[in-house]
Enzyme design. Structure first.
Site, PDB file in Angstrom:
ATOM      1  N   ARG A 235      51.494  -4.668  18.276  1.00 18.90           N
ATOM      2  CA  ARG A 235      50.352  -5.515  18.687  1.00 18.90           C
ATOM      3  C   ARG A 235      49.448  -4.849  19.723  1.00 18.90           C
ATOM      4  NH1 ARG A 235      54.164  -9.857  18.828  1.00 18.90           N
ATOM      5  NH2 ARG A 235      54.242 -10.848  16.796  1.00 18.90           N
TER       6      ARG A 235
ATOM      7  N   LYS B  48      35.418   1.059  18.669  1.00 24.08           N
ATOM      8  CA  LYS B  48      35.510   0.771  17.227  1.00 24.08           C
ATOM      9  C   LYS B  48      36.603   1.637  16.622  1.00 24.08           C
ATOM     10  CE  LYS B  48      30.967  -0.976  15.985  1.00 24.08           C
ATOM     11  NZ  LYS B  48      29.749  -0.768  15.185  1.00 24.08           N
TER      12      LYS B  48
ATOM     13  N   GLU C 147      23.243  12.456  15.627  1.00 18.88           N
ATOM     14  CA  GLU C 147      23.485  11.298  16.508  1.00 18.88           C
ATOM     15  C   GLU C 147      22.770  11.486  17.845  1.00 18.88           C
ATOM     16  OE1 GLU C 147      25.054   8.553  15.621  1.00 18.88           O
ATOM     17  OE2 GLU C 147      26.111   9.179  13.806  1.00 18.88           O
TER      18      GLU C 147
ATOM     19  N   LYS D 167      25.247   5.017  25.206  1.00 19.15           N
ATOM     20  CA  LYS D 167      26.159   4.204  24.383  1.00 19.15           C
ATOM     21  C   LYS D 167      26.992   3.263  25.262  1.00 19.15           C
ATOM     22  CE  LYS D 167      29.445   3.733  20.815  1.00 19.15           C
ATOM     23  NZ  LYS D 167      30.004   4.190  19.569  1.00 19.15           N
TER      24      LYS D 167
ATOM     25  N   GLU E 162      29.269  -6.443  19.098  1.00 17.62           N
ATOM     26  CA  GLU E 162      28.114  -6.285  18.200  1.00 17.62           C
ATOM     27  C   GLU E 162      27.566  -7.613  17.694  1.00 17.62           C
ATOM     28  OE1 GLU E 162      28.210  -2.702  15.787  1.00 17.62           O
ATOM     29  OE2 GLU E 162      26.998  -3.706  14.277  1.00 17.62           O
TER      30      GLU E 162
ATOM     31  N   ARG F 265      24.248  -4.052  20.315  1.00 17.82           N
ATOM     32  CA  ARG F 265      25.078  -2.929  19.847  1.00 17.82           C
ATOM     33  C   ARG F 265      24.653  -2.478  18.444  1.00 17.82           C
ATOM     34  NH1 ARG F 265      31.508  -1.610  20.608  1.00 17.82           N
ATOM     35  NH2 ARG F 265      31.427   0.346  19.478  1.00 17.82           N
TER      36      ARG F 265
ATOM     37  N   ASN G  73      23.195   1.497  15.182  1.00 21.35           N
ATOM     38  CA  ASN G  73      23.201   1.783  13.744  1.00 21.35           C
ATOM     39  C   ASN G  73      21.857   2.327  13.259  1.00 21.35           C
ATOM     40  OD1 ASN G  73      25.852   0.844  13.524  1.00 21.35           O
ATOM     41  ND2 ASN G  73      25.159  -1.275  13.316  1.00 21.35           N
TER      42      ASN G  73
ATOM     43  N   HIS H  53      21.675   4.432  10.210  1.00 22.22           N
ATOM     44  CA  HIS H  53      22.975   4.373   9.529  1.00 22.22           C
ATOM     45  C   HIS H  53      22.970   3.459   8.305  1.00 22.22           C
ATOM     46  CE1 HIS H  53      24.140   6.467  13.097  1.00 22.22           C
ATOM     47  NE2 HIS H  53      25.395   6.551  12.721  1.00 22.22           N
TER      48      HIS H  53
ATOM     49  N   HIS I 255      24.366   5.417   5.419  1.00 23.58           N
ATOM     50  CA  HIS I 255      25.636   5.100   4.756  1.00 23.58           C
ATOM     51  C   HIS I 255      25.429   4.928   3.260  1.00 23.58           C
ATOM     52  CE1 HIS I 255      28.003   3.582   8.525  1.00 23.58           C
ATOM     53  NE2 HIS I 255      28.030   4.885   8.394  1.00 23.58           N
TER      54      HIS I 255
ATOM     55  N   HIS J  84      28.458  12.894   7.127  1.00 25.18           N
ATOM     56  CA  HIS J  84      27.918  11.694   7.779  1.00 25.18           C
ATOM     57  C   HIS J  84      26.609  11.991   8.544  1.00 25.18           C
ATOM     58  CE1 HIS J  84      27.849   7.872   9.814  1.00 25.18           C
ATOM     59  NE2 HIS J  84      27.794   8.494  10.975  1.00 25.18           N
TER      60      HIS J  84
HETATM   61  N1  GLY Z   1      28.904   3.872  16.121  1.00 31.73           N
HETATM   62  C1  GLY Z   1      28.254   2.680  16.463  1.00 31.73           C
HETATM   63  C2  GLY Z   1      29.040   1.812  17.420  1.00 31.73           C
HETATM   64  O1  GLY Z   1      30.027   2.248  17.966  1.00 31.73           O
HETATM   65  O2  GLY Z   1      28.673   0.691  17.605  1.00 31.73           O
END
Ligand code: GLY
Length: 365
Positions: free
Chosen positions: A126, A148, A190, A230, A240, A244, A248, A251, A255, A268
Protein backbone atom coordinates in the site's frame (compact mmCIF):
# COMPACT_ATOMS: atom_id res chain seq x y z
CA UNK A 1 20.72 13.81 6.15
CA UNK A 2 24.25 14.40 7.47
CA UNK A 3 25.59 17.90 8.10
CA UNK A 4 27.89 17.61 5.07
CA UNK A 5 25.16 16.72 2.58
CA UNK A 6 24.88 19.22 -0.28
CA UNK A 7 22.04 21.77 -0.20
CA UNK A 8 19.16 21.01 -2.55
CA UNK A 9 18.79 23.01 -5.75
CA UNK A 10 15.02 23.06 -5.26
CA UNK A 11 12.41 21.97 -2.74
CA UNK A 12 8.93 20.77 -3.68
CA UNK A 13 5.99 21.27 -1.32
CA UNK A 14 3.17 19.18 -2.72
CA UNK A 15 0.16 18.36 -0.53
CA UNK A 16 1.54 16.53 2.52
CA UNK A 17 4.90 15.90 0.82
CA UNK A 18 7.94 18.15 1.01
CA UNK A 19 11.02 16.89 -0.80
CA UNK A 20 14.45 18.12 -1.88
CA UNK A 21 15.68 18.01 -5.46
CA UNK A 22 19.45 17.83 -5.79
CA UNK A 23 21.10 18.76 -9.07
CA UNK A 24 24.76 18.60 -10.03
CA UNK A 25 27.65 16.47 -11.25
CA UNK A 26 28.66 13.32 -9.39
CA UNK A 27 25.68 13.26 -7.01
CA UNK A 28 25.05 9.52 -7.45
CA UNK A 29 28.30 8.94 -5.59
CA UNK A 30 26.86 10.94 -2.67
CA UNK A 31 23.58 9.04 -2.51
CA UNK A 32 24.42 7.57 0.88
CA UNK A 33 24.64 11.09 2.34
CA UNK A 34 21.41 12.24 0.68
CA UNK A 35 19.38 9.11 1.45
CA UNK A 36 16.17 9.84 3.38
CA UNK A 37 16.15 6.61 5.42
CA UNK A 38 18.85 6.61 8.11
CA UNK A 39 17.56 3.56 10.06
CA UNK A 40 20.08 0.75 10.65
CA UNK A 41 19.22 -2.09 8.27
CA UNK A 42 17.30 0.21 5.88
CA UNK A 43 16.66 -1.56 2.56
CA UNK A 44 16.10 -0.33 -0.97
CA UNK A 45 14.91 -1.89 -4.19
CA UNK A 46 16.97 -0.14 -6.89
CA UNK A 47 15.22 -0.45 -10.26
CA UNK A 48 17.09 0.45 -13.46
CA UNK A 49 17.45 -0.73 -17.05
CA UNK A 50 20.39 -2.12 -19.02
CA UNK A 51 21.19 1.30 -20.53
CA UNK A 52 22.39 2.67 -17.21
CA UNK A 53 24.27 -0.30 -15.73
CA UNK A 54 27.43 1.72 -14.83
CA UNK A 55 25.29 4.36 -13.09
CA UNK A 56 23.39 1.64 -11.22
CA UNK A 57 26.71 0.24 -9.97
CA UNK A 58 27.73 3.68 -8.70
CA UNK A 59 24.38 4.23 -6.99
CA UNK A 60 24.50 0.82 -5.37
CA UNK A 61 28.05 1.31 -4.10
CA UNK A 62 27.20 4.71 -2.64
CA UNK A 63 24.12 3.34 -0.87
CA UNK A 64 25.96 0.36 0.50
CA UNK A 65 28.71 2.66 1.77
CA UNK A 66 25.92 4.57 3.53
CA UNK A 67 24.73 1.39 5.24
CA UNK A 68 21.71 0.71 3.02
CA UNK A 69 20.95 -2.88 1.98
CA UNK A 70 20.36 -2.77 -1.79
CA UNK A 71 18.33 -5.18 -3.90
CA UNK A 72 18.89 -4.45 -7.58
CA UNK A 73 16.37 -5.13 -10.33
CA UNK A 74 16.85 -4.55 -14.04
CA UNK A 75 14.08 -4.22 -16.61
CA UNK A 76 14.48 -4.19 -20.41
CA UNK A 77 14.89 -0.64 -21.80
CA UNK A 78 11.82 0.75 -23.56
CA UNK A 79 8.12 1.43 -23.15
CA UNK A 80 7.34 -2.32 -23.16
CA UNK A 81 8.56 -2.49 -19.56
CA UNK A 82 5.71 -0.26 -18.41
CA UNK A 83 3.49 -3.30 -17.88
CA UNK A 84 1.51 -4.91 -15.07
CA UNK A 85 3.67 -8.01 -15.61
CA UNK A 86 6.77 -5.99 -14.63
CA UNK A 87 4.91 -4.52 -11.64
CA UNK A 88 4.13 -8.04 -10.43
CA UNK A 89 7.71 -9.17 -11.03
CA UNK A 90 9.19 -6.24 -9.10
CA UNK A 91 6.70 -6.50 -6.23
CA UNK A 92 7.44 -10.21 -5.86
CA UNK A 93 11.17 -9.53 -5.98
CA UNK A 94 10.71 -6.96 -3.21
CA UNK A 95 8.61 -9.40 -1.17
CA UNK A 96 11.13 -12.24 -1.61
CA UNK A 97 13.92 -9.90 -0.48
CA UNK A 98 11.92 -8.92 2.62
CA UNK A 99 11.32 -5.27 1.67
CA UNK A 100 9.06 -3.76 4.36
CA UNK A 101 6.63 -0.86 4.56
CA UNK A 102 9.34 1.49 5.92
CA UNK A 103 11.81 0.70 3.10
CA UNK A 104 12.36 2.41 -0.22
CA UNK A 105 12.01 1.86 -3.95
CA UNK A 106 14.46 3.86 -6.07
CA UNK A 107 14.03 4.50 -9.80
CA UNK A 108 17.29 5.01 -11.69
CA UNK A 109 16.74 5.80 -15.37
CA UNK A 110 14.46 7.68 -17.73
CA UNK A 111 10.71 8.08 -17.84
CA UNK A 112 9.92 4.39 -18.26
CA UNK A 113 11.82 3.27 -15.16
CA UNK A 114 10.55 6.25 -13.18
CA UNK A 115 6.89 5.56 -14.02
CA UNK A 116 7.20 1.80 -13.44
CA UNK A 117 9.23 1.85 -10.23
CA UNK A 118 7.15 4.80 -9.02
CA UNK A 119 4.00 2.72 -9.42
CA UNK A 120 5.62 -0.18 -7.59
CA UNK A 121 6.46 2.23 -4.74
CA UNK A 122 2.89 3.55 -4.75
CA UNK A 123 1.32 0.09 -4.49
CA UNK A 124 3.75 -2.34 -2.81
CA UNK A 125 2.40 -2.92 0.70
CA UNK A 126 0.00 0.00 0.00
CA UNK A 127 2.87 2.37 -0.60
CA UNK A 128 6.53 2.74 0.36
CA UNK A 129 9.03 5.58 0.09
CA UNK A 130 10.07 6.52 -3.47
CA UNK A 131 13.38 8.04 -4.57
CA UNK A 132 13.69 9.28 -8.14
CA UNK A 133 17.16 9.19 -9.74
CA UNK A 134 16.51 10.51 -13.28
CA UNK A 135 19.29 9.93 -15.79
CA UNK A 136 17.76 11.51 -18.92
CA UNK A 137 17.06 15.16 -19.65
CA UNK A 138 13.37 14.36 -20.12
CA UNK A 139 13.11 12.67 -16.74
CA UNK A 140 15.06 15.47 -15.00
CA UNK A 141 12.84 18.28 -16.27
CA UNK A 142 9.57 16.42 -16.29
CA UNK A 143 8.71 12.82 -15.46
CA UNK A 144 10.69 12.37 -12.22
CA UNK A 145 8.98 15.39 -10.64
CA UNK A 146 5.38 15.70 -9.54
CA UNK A 147 4.44 12.16 -8.61
CA UNK A 148 2.80 10.76 -11.76
CA UNK A 149 3.49 7.03 -11.87
CA UNK A 150 1.96 4.24 -13.89
CA UNK A 151 2.08 1.56 -16.54
CA UNK A 152 0.40 0.93 -19.88
CA UNK A 153 -2.37 -1.44 -20.92
CA UNK A 154 -2.76 -2.72 -24.49
CA UNK A 155 -5.80 -0.40 -24.53
CA UNK A 156 -3.85 2.76 -23.69
CA UNK A 157 -0.75 4.46 -22.35
CA UNK A 158 -0.58 5.17 -18.60
CA UNK A 159 -4.03 3.59 -18.12
CA UNK A 160 -3.10 2.20 -14.68
CA UNK A 161 -1.31 4.48 -12.27
CA UNK A 162 -1.19 6.58 -9.15
CA UNK A 163 -0.01 9.97 -7.97
CA UNK A 164 2.79 9.18 -5.53
CA UNK A 165 5.28 11.87 -4.63
CA UNK A 166 8.94 10.95 -4.22
CA UNK A 167 10.76 11.69 -0.96
CA UNK A 168 13.92 12.69 -2.78
CA UNK A 169 14.98 13.48 -6.36
CA UNK A 170 18.67 13.33 -7.28
CA UNK A 171 19.68 14.54 -10.73
CA UNK A 172 23.29 13.67 -11.41
CA UNK A 173 24.08 15.78 -14.47
CA UNK A 174 27.07 13.55 -15.31
CA UNK A 175 24.48 10.97 -16.41
CA UNK A 176 23.72 13.23 -19.37
CA UNK A 177 27.32 12.91 -20.65
CA UNK A 178 26.65 9.38 -21.88
CA UNK A 179 23.13 10.01 -23.15
CA UNK A 180 22.74 9.41 -26.92
CA UNK A 181 22.22 12.66 -28.87
CA UNK A 182 18.72 11.56 -29.95
CA UNK A 183 17.60 11.13 -26.35
CA UNK A 184 19.12 14.43 -25.31
CA UNK A 185 17.19 16.10 -28.13
CA UNK A 186 13.97 14.40 -26.96
CA UNK A 187 14.43 15.92 -23.52
CA UNK A 188 15.03 19.27 -25.18
CA UNK A 189 11.51 19.16 -26.65
CA UNK A 190 10.23 19.31 -23.06
CA UNK A 191 12.66 22.15 -22.32
CA UNK A 192 11.19 24.10 -25.25
CA UNK A 193 7.72 23.35 -23.83
CA UNK A 194 8.74 24.95 -20.52
CA UNK A 195 10.09 27.99 -22.36
CA UNK A 196 6.71 28.46 -24.02
CA UNK A 197 4.76 27.87 -20.80
CA UNK A 198 6.95 30.03 -18.57
CA UNK A 199 7.22 33.12 -20.74
CA UNK A 200 9.51 35.07 -23.07
CA UNK A 201 12.49 35.20 -20.67
CA UNK A 202 12.86 31.42 -20.34
CA UNK A 203 11.93 30.92 -24.00
CA UNK A 204 14.73 33.27 -25.05
CA UNK A 205 17.20 31.48 -22.80
CA UNK A 206 16.17 28.14 -24.35
CA UNK A 207 16.39 29.67 -27.80
CA UNK A 208 19.90 30.95 -27.14
CA UNK A 209 21.24 27.47 -26.25
CA UNK A 210 23.87 26.14 -28.63
CA UNK A 211 24.04 22.45 -29.48
CA UNK A 212 23.51 20.18 -26.47
CA UNK A 213 24.91 19.33 -24.02
CA UNK A 214 27.01 22.53 -24.06
CA UNK A 215 28.64 23.95 -20.92
CA UNK A 216 27.49 21.82 -17.91
CA UNK A 217 26.67 24.83 -15.72
CA UNK A 218 24.40 26.32 -18.39
CA UNK A 219 22.59 23.03 -18.91
CA UNK A 220 22.17 22.59 -15.15
CA UNK A 221 20.72 26.12 -14.93
CA UNK A 222 18.21 25.30 -17.66
CA UNK A 223 17.20 22.07 -15.91
CA UNK A 224 16.75 23.94 -12.63
CA UNK A 225 14.52 26.55 -14.23
CA UNK A 226 12.37 23.97 -16.04
CA UNK A 227 12.08 21.78 -12.94
CA UNK A 228 11.25 24.90 -10.93
CA UNK A 229 8.41 25.73 -13.31
CA UNK A 230 7.03 22.21 -13.02
CA UNK A 231 7.24 22.19 -9.22
CA UNK A 232 5.32 25.47 -8.99
CA UNK A 233 2.56 24.07 -11.21
CA UNK A 234 2.34 20.75 -9.32
CA UNK A 235 2.32 22.57 -5.97
CA UNK A 236 -0.70 24.53 -7.20
CA UNK A 237 -2.55 21.54 -8.66
CA UNK A 238 -1.19 18.13 -7.72
CA UNK A 239 -4.14 16.13 -9.05
CA UNK A 240 -4.52 17.93 -12.38
CA UNK A 241 -7.91 19.47 -11.82
CA UNK A 242 -6.76 22.66 -13.51
CA UNK A 243 -3.42 24.31 -14.28
CA UNK A 244 -1.34 21.08 -14.17
CA UNK A 245 -2.98 20.23 -17.49
CA UNK A 246 -0.88 23.07 -18.99
CA UNK A 247 2.12 20.70 -18.76
CA UNK A 248 0.45 18.73 -21.53
CA UNK A 249 1.22 21.50 -24.06
CA UNK A 250 2.13 19.68 -27.27
CA UNK A 251 1.25 16.30 -25.77
CA UNK A 252 -2.34 15.88 -26.99
CA UNK A 253 -1.40 15.83 -30.67
CA UNK A 254 2.05 14.45 -29.74
CA UNK A 255 0.61 11.33 -28.09
CA UNK A 256 -1.71 10.87 -31.07
CA UNK A 257 1.25 10.95 -33.47
CA UNK A 258 3.33 8.66 -31.25
CA UNK A 259 0.55 6.06 -31.08
CA UNK A 260 -0.52 6.33 -34.73
CA UNK A 261 3.09 5.88 -35.87
CA UNK A 262 3.44 2.78 -33.68
CA UNK A 263 5.77 4.13 -30.91
CA UNK A 264 8.93 3.02 -32.75
CA UNK A 265 9.06 5.68 -35.40
CA UNK A 266 8.86 8.79 -33.24
CA UNK A 267 10.23 8.80 -29.75
CA UNK A 268 8.13 10.66 -27.18
CA UNK A 269 10.09 13.93 -27.41
CA UNK A 270 10.05 13.82 -31.21
CA UNK A 271 6.27 13.46 -31.23
CA UNK A 272 6.06 16.30 -28.68
CA UNK A 273 8.13 18.48 -31.05
CA UNK A 274 5.46 18.02 -33.73
CA UNK A 275 2.68 18.36 -31.14
CA UNK A 276 4.07 21.70 -29.95
CA UNK A 277 4.00 23.06 -33.49
CA UNK A 278 0.40 21.88 -33.97
CA UNK A 279 -0.60 23.48 -30.65
CA UNK A 280 1.04 26.76 -31.67
CA UNK A 281 -0.72 26.71 -35.04
CA UNK A 282 -4.06 26.17 -33.25
CA UNK A 283 -3.13 28.93 -30.79
CA UNK A 284 -2.72 31.37 -33.68
CA UNK A 285 -6.24 30.64 -34.88
CA UNK A 286 -8.03 30.23 -31.52
CA UNK A 287 -6.04 32.31 -29.03
CA UNK A 288 -4.45 35.07 -31.12
CA UNK A 289 -0.82 33.90 -30.75
CA UNK A 290 1.60 35.87 -32.91
CA UNK A 291 2.81 33.44 -35.66
CA UNK A 292 6.37 34.63 -35.03
CA UNK A 293 6.49 32.41 -31.91
CA UNK A 294 5.81 29.30 -34.00
CA UNK A 295 8.49 30.27 -36.50
CA UNK A 296 11.01 30.75 -33.67
CA UNK A 297 9.94 27.52 -31.97
CA UNK A 298 10.30 25.59 -35.20
CA UNK A 299 13.80 26.99 -35.70
CA UNK A 300 14.95 25.98 -32.21
CA UNK A 301 13.43 22.48 -32.47
CA UNK A 302 15.01 21.93 -35.88
CA UNK A 303 18.39 23.18 -34.68
CA UNK A 304 18.34 20.51 -31.98
CA UNK A 305 17.58 17.74 -34.46
CA UNK A 306 13.90 17.38 -33.62
CA UNK A 307 11.32 16.73 -36.35
CA UNK A 308 9.28 19.68 -37.54
CA UNK A 309 7.51 17.92 -40.42
CA UNK A 310 5.17 14.96 -40.07
CA UNK A 311 5.73 11.99 -42.39
CA UNK A 312 3.09 11.60 -45.10
CA UNK A 313 2.36 7.97 -44.21
CA UNK A 314 1.12 8.63 -40.67
CA UNK A 315 -2.58 9.13 -41.46
CA UNK A 316 -4.50 11.97 -39.85
CA UNK A 317 -7.56 9.76 -39.02
CA UNK A 318 -5.28 7.36 -37.10
CA UNK A 319 -3.81 10.32 -35.16
CA UNK A 320 -7.31 11.60 -34.32
CA UNK A 321 -8.43 8.14 -33.24
CA UNK A 322 -5.40 7.75 -30.96
CA UNK A 323 -6.07 11.22 -29.52
CA UNK A 324 -9.62 10.19 -28.66
CA UNK A 325 -8.29 7.12 -26.81
CA UNK A 326 -5.78 9.22 -24.89
CA UNK A 327 -6.78 9.26 -21.24
CA UNK A 328 -6.46 13.06 -21.26
CA UNK A 329 -9.52 13.19 -23.55
CA UNK A 330 -12.88 13.67 -21.83
CA UNK A 331 -15.92 11.98 -23.34
CA UNK A 332 -16.62 13.79 -26.57
CA UNK A 333 -14.13 16.65 -26.15
CA UNK A 334 -10.41 17.08 -26.55
CA UNK A 335 -8.53 19.02 -23.93
CA UNK A 336 -6.06 21.27 -25.70
CA UNK A 337 -3.46 23.55 -24.16
CA UNK A 338 -3.14 26.75 -26.20
CA UNK A 339 -1.14 29.94 -25.74
CA UNK A 340 -2.14 33.55 -26.23
CA UNK A 341 1.60 34.27 -25.89
CA UNK A 342 4.48 32.50 -24.14
CA UNK A 343 3.45 32.38 -20.47
CA UNK A 344 -0.23 33.06 -21.27
CA UNK A 345 -1.81 29.58 -21.07
CA UNK A 346 -5.37 28.87 -22.23
CA UNK A 347 -6.92 25.47 -21.45
CA UNK A 348 -9.57 24.79 -24.12
CA UNK A 349 -12.12 22.08 -24.76
CA UNK A 350 -13.86 23.68 -27.68
CA UNK A 351 -11.32 23.41 -30.50
CA UNK A 352 -13.32 22.51 -33.63
CA UNK A 353 -12.30 19.20 -35.20
CA UNK A 354 -11.68 20.82 -38.60
CA UNK A 355 -9.16 23.23 -37.06
CA UNK A 356 -7.38 20.32 -35.43
CA UNK A 357 -7.30 18.42 -38.73
CA UNK A 358 -5.92 21.51 -40.48
CA UNK A 359 -3.18 21.95 -37.83
CA UNK A 360 -2.10 18.31 -38.25
CA UNK A 361 -2.16 18.56 -42.05
CA UNK A 362 -0.06 21.73 -41.87
CA UNK A 363 2.65 19.72 -40.09
CA UNK A 364 3.25 17.89 -43.36
CA UNK A 365 4.36 21.04 -45.24
N1 GLY B 1 4.16 15.27 -17.44
C1 GLY B 1 3.09 16.09 -17.09
C2 GLY B 1 2.77 16.07 -15.61
O1 GLY B 1 3.53 15.54 -14.83
O2 GLY B 1 1.75 16.57 -15.24
Amino acid sequence: MSASAPAPALVADVGDARYPLHLGPGLLDRLGELWPDRRPGASALLVSDGNVAPLARRARAALQAGGVRVITATVPPGEGSKSLAQVERLCRLAADAGLRRADTVAALGGGVVGDLAGFVAATYQRGVRLVQLPTTLLAMVDSAIGGKTGVDLPEGKNYVGAIWQPSLVVMDTEALDSLPARQLACGFAEVVKYGLLDGPELFELVESRPALPGPPDELADLIRRCAGHKIAVVEADERETGIRASLNLGHTVGHGIEAAAGYERYQHGEAVSLGLLAALRLSERAAGLDPGWRVRTMAVLERHGLPVRLAADVPTPAILEAMARDKKADAGSLNMVLLGAPGDVRLRQDVPRERLVAAIEELRR
